[in-house]
Write an enzyme that holds these catalytic residues in place. Structure first.
Site, PDB file in Angstrom:
ATOM      1  N   ARG A   1       0.927  -1.026   0.100  1.00  0.00           N
ATOM      2  CA  ARG A   1      -0.066  -0.011   0.016  1.00  0.00           C
ATOM      3  C   ARG A   1       0.845   1.295   0.100  1.00  0.00           C
ATOM      4  O   ARG A   1       2.003   1.044  -0.041  1.00  0.00           O
ATOM      5  CB  ARG A   1      -1.078   0.136   1.123  1.00  0.00           C
ATOM      6  CG  ARG A   1      -0.753  -0.776   2.437  1.00  0.00           C
ATOM      7  CD  ARG A   1       0.317   0.095   3.411  1.00  0.00           C
ATOM      8  NE  ARG A   1       0.046   1.269   3.394  1.00  0.00           N
ATOM      9  CZ  ARG A   1       0.874   2.200   3.755  1.00  0.00           C
ATOM     10  NH1 ARG A   1       2.158   2.020   3.898  1.00  0.00           N
ATOM     11  NH2 ARG A   1       0.666   3.630   3.628  1.00  0.00           N
ATOM     12  N   GLY A   2      -0.014   2.317  -0.154  1.00  0.00           N
ATOM     13  CA  GLY A   2       0.892   3.554  -0.405  1.00  0.00           C
ATOM     14  C   GLY A   2       1.035   3.960  -1.837  1.00  0.00           C
ATOM     15  O   GLY A   2       1.342   3.034  -2.584  1.00  0.00           O
TER      16      GLY A   2
ATOM     17  N   ARG B   1      -7.370  -0.500  -6.717  1.00  0.00           N
ATOM     18  CA  ARG B   1      -7.703   0.582  -6.015  1.00  0.00           C
ATOM     19  C   ARG B   1      -7.927   1.821  -6.550  1.00  0.00           C
ATOM     20  O   ARG B   1      -7.039   2.190  -7.400  1.00  0.00           O
ATOM     21  CB  ARG B   1      -6.642   0.732  -4.852  1.00  0.00           C
ATOM     22  CG  ARG B   1      -6.582  -0.556  -3.919  1.00  0.00           C
ATOM     23  CD  ARG B   1      -5.649   0.007  -2.793  1.00  0.00           C
ATOM     24  NE  ARG B   1      -6.173   0.729  -1.600  1.00  0.00           N
ATOM     25  CZ  ARG B   1      -5.677   1.425  -0.520  1.00  0.00           C
ATOM     26  NH1 ARG B   1      -4.419   1.157  -0.508  1.00  0.00           N
ATOM     27  NH2 ARG B   1      -6.463   2.062  -0.024  1.00  0.00           N
TER      28      ARG B   1
ATOM     29  N   ASP C   1      -2.276  10.984  -2.321  1.00  0.00           N
ATOM     30  CA  ASP C   1      -2.734   9.855  -3.392  1.00  0.00           C
ATOM     31  C   ASP C   1      -3.025  10.261  -4.699  1.00  0.00           C
ATOM     32  O   ASP C   1      -2.848   9.637  -5.786  1.00  0.00           O
ATOM     33  CB  ASP C   1      -3.951   8.841  -2.692  1.00  0.00           C
ATOM     34  CG  ASP C   1      -3.118   8.095  -1.676  1.00  0.00           C
ATOM     35  OD1 ASP C   1      -2.842   8.602  -0.472  1.00  0.00           O
ATOM     36  OD2 ASP C   1      -2.674   6.994  -1.886  1.00  0.00           O
TER      37      ASP C   1
ATOM     38  N   LYS D   1      -4.987   9.919   2.867  1.00  0.00           N
ATOM     39  CA  LYS D   1      -5.531   9.113   3.920  1.00  0.00           C
ATOM     40  C   LYS D   1      -6.624   9.827   4.720  1.00  0.00           C
ATOM     41  O   LYS D   1      -6.400  10.785   5.091  1.00  0.00           O
ATOM     42  CB  LYS D   1      -4.462   8.441   4.746  1.00  0.00           C
ATOM     43  CG  LYS D   1      -5.097   7.496   5.656  1.00  0.00           C
ATOM     44  CD  LYS D   1      -5.649   6.305   5.284  1.00  0.00           C
ATOM     45  CE  LYS D   1      -5.223   5.493   4.385  1.00  0.00           C
ATOM     46  NZ  LYS D   1      -6.200   4.831   3.431  1.00  0.00           N
TER      47      LYS D   1
HETATM   48  O1  MRU Z   1      -4.488   3.257   2.081  1.00  0.00           O
HETATM   49  P1  MRU Z   1      -3.135   3.561   1.994  1.00  0.00           P
HETATM   50  O2  MRU Z   1      -2.071   2.719   3.123  1.00  0.00           O
HETATM   51  O3  MRU Z   1      -2.717   3.097   0.830  1.00  0.00           O
HETATM   52  O4  MRU Z   1      -2.810   4.782   2.061  1.00  0.00           O
HETATM   53  C1  MRU Z   1      -1.723   5.601   2.141  1.00  0.00           C
HETATM   54  C2  MRU Z   1      -1.735   6.901   1.927  1.00  0.00           C
HETATM   55  O5  MRU Z   1      -2.690   7.767   2.081  1.00  0.00           O
HETATM   56  C3  MRU Z   1      -0.294   7.839   2.080  1.00  0.00           C
HETATM   57  O6  MRU Z   1      -0.450   8.860   2.614  1.00  0.00           O
HETATM   58  C4  MRU Z   1      -0.168   8.300   0.498  1.00  0.00           C
HETATM   59  O7  MRU Z   1      -0.165   7.034  -0.465  1.00  0.00           O
HETATM   60  C5  MRU Z   1       1.135   8.637   0.129  1.00  0.00           C
HETATM   61  S1  MRU Z   1       2.610   7.458   0.639  1.00  0.00           S
HETATM   62  C6  MRU Z   1       3.968   7.907   0.129  1.00  0.00           C
END
Ligand code: MRU
Length: 348
Positions: A46-47, A89, A236, A247
């Site tokens: 994730r990320g 996603r 994102d 997030k």
């Molecule tokens: O649901 P996730 O854990 O994939 O969400 C991740 C985030 O919201 C991060 O802040 C974002 O992807 C930036 S990661 C460098």
């Protein structure tokens, strides 16, 4: 350590299983693009930057295991794989960004199926290397904004685990720490998947950066205390006007920071900007299964009534007015964001 990498000897994608951290550090090995798609959906990886690169390797696996031999038919398989990977996603734009880049490479292979796999692997490896380089560059810019003695609230996980390595917002924190600045991080738990309490806290422990985990709903209290100097999070998807999807909880955090005159920084590579979207209202927001909210247990007991239902948006949009600056690999960008983002894209 890389969060994900291609294993040449077995021709598989190896990645850290983030669902098990911090209790267990282990790897999973993915052999098909369908497995990559599932690992993104289930958040083994994730990320935003990490899922973009994972999807790129998914395309490599699609080419490797395609059962057809003509160039045109393999391209059809790759288009199908890209559609499935993209649907894993919806919010992080890094996913379609990486897939477009891979499809472009495939389409440039002048009708030869022999060179397709090699070309795609080369592109995915380049993307992975670029990710690490970009994160280090933007972290160097960001670290200039961090002062010795700063107390910083960080949301979600934006570290090495959310990228191929190093990280974005957490990369800035890591760089400032390596420069010898004494900083203290308040780590938002980040309900419901607890990326802060599980992953960011784990990373900060590895780097010996002092921190305390805080519940998401206590951020306002700390911001009002006058002791917090900065709020920092990732992104994102960033719309042209500078609205940031990140997030869930980022918006509330930015509101509380603004009410208390604490600067808010969003850190991301330029690949997180969606030039096709005029504003954050157009960003698709993923709603995840309600079990993620309802399956909470305290002292071994389920917290919610058996028949409870829940809503579980995984992201929210912070309007650009609430953001002090963006930290990117092209430097720190201040408002007006729309104009300044375009200027930086054009190399000014
Ligand atoms: O649901 P996730 O854990 O994939 O969400 C991740 C985030 O919201 C991060 O802040 C974002 O992807 C930036 S990661 C460098």
């Amino acid at each position: 350590m890389r969060t994900l990498e291609w294993e040449k000897t077995t021709q598989r994608l190896k990645m850290v299983d983030q669902r098990l951290l911090p209790s267990t550090f282990s790897y999973i090995y993915l052999e098909s693009y369908q497995e990559v798609s599932e690992s993104i959906r289930d958040m083994a990886v994730r990320g935003a930057p990490a899922i973009g690169v994972a999807a790129a390797y998914g395309m490599v696996l699609a080419a490797l295991h395609s059962e057809v031999s003509s160039y045109d038919l393999i391209l059809q398989d790759l288009d199908q794989a890209a559609r499935i990977l993209e649907a894993s996603r919806p919010t992080a734009v890094n996913l379609p960004w990486a897939l477009k880049r891979m499809l472009l490479v495939a389409k440039e292979q002048s009708h030869s199926s022999d060179s397709l796999f090699d070309a795609l692997l080369l592109e995915a490896e380049a993307m992975a290397d670029e990710d690490v380089e970009t994160n280090k560059t933007l972290s160097t810019f960001g670290a200039e904004l961090i002062n010795d003695g700063d107390m910083i609230i960080h949301h979600c996980n934006t570290g090495a685990l959310a990228t191929v390595d190093w990280g974005t917002a957490l990369g800035v924190i890591r760089m400032a720490h390596e420069q010898g600045k004494k900083i203290h991080i308040l780590v938002d738990e980040t309900r419901p998947r607890l990326q802060g309490a599980r992953l960011t806290a784990w990373e900060l422990s590895q780097y010996n950066i002092p921190y305390d985990i805080i519940t998401d709903n206590s951020a306002g209290h700390f911001l009002r205390s006058g002791k917090v100097n900065k709020v920092i999070f990732g992104a994102d998807r960033v719309a042209c006007n500078g609205d940031v999807a990140n997030k869930i909880g980022s918006y509330m955090l930015a509101l509380a920071a603004n009410a208390n005159n604490v600067p808010v920084y969003s850190v991301f590579p330029f690949s997180t900007i969606d030039i096709e979207l005029a504003s954050g209202n157009l960003i698709p927001i993923e709603e995840r299964p309600q079990d993620e909210v309802l399956d909470l247990k305290l002292k071994g007991l389920k917290v919610t009534p058996q028949d409870a239902s829940a809503r579980n948006p995984a992201f929210d949009v912070t309007p650009h007015e609430l953001i002090t600056a963006f930290i990117t690999e092209k430097g720190v960008i201040y408002p007006p964001f729309e104009k300044n983002l375009i200027d930086k894209m054009q190399g000014n």
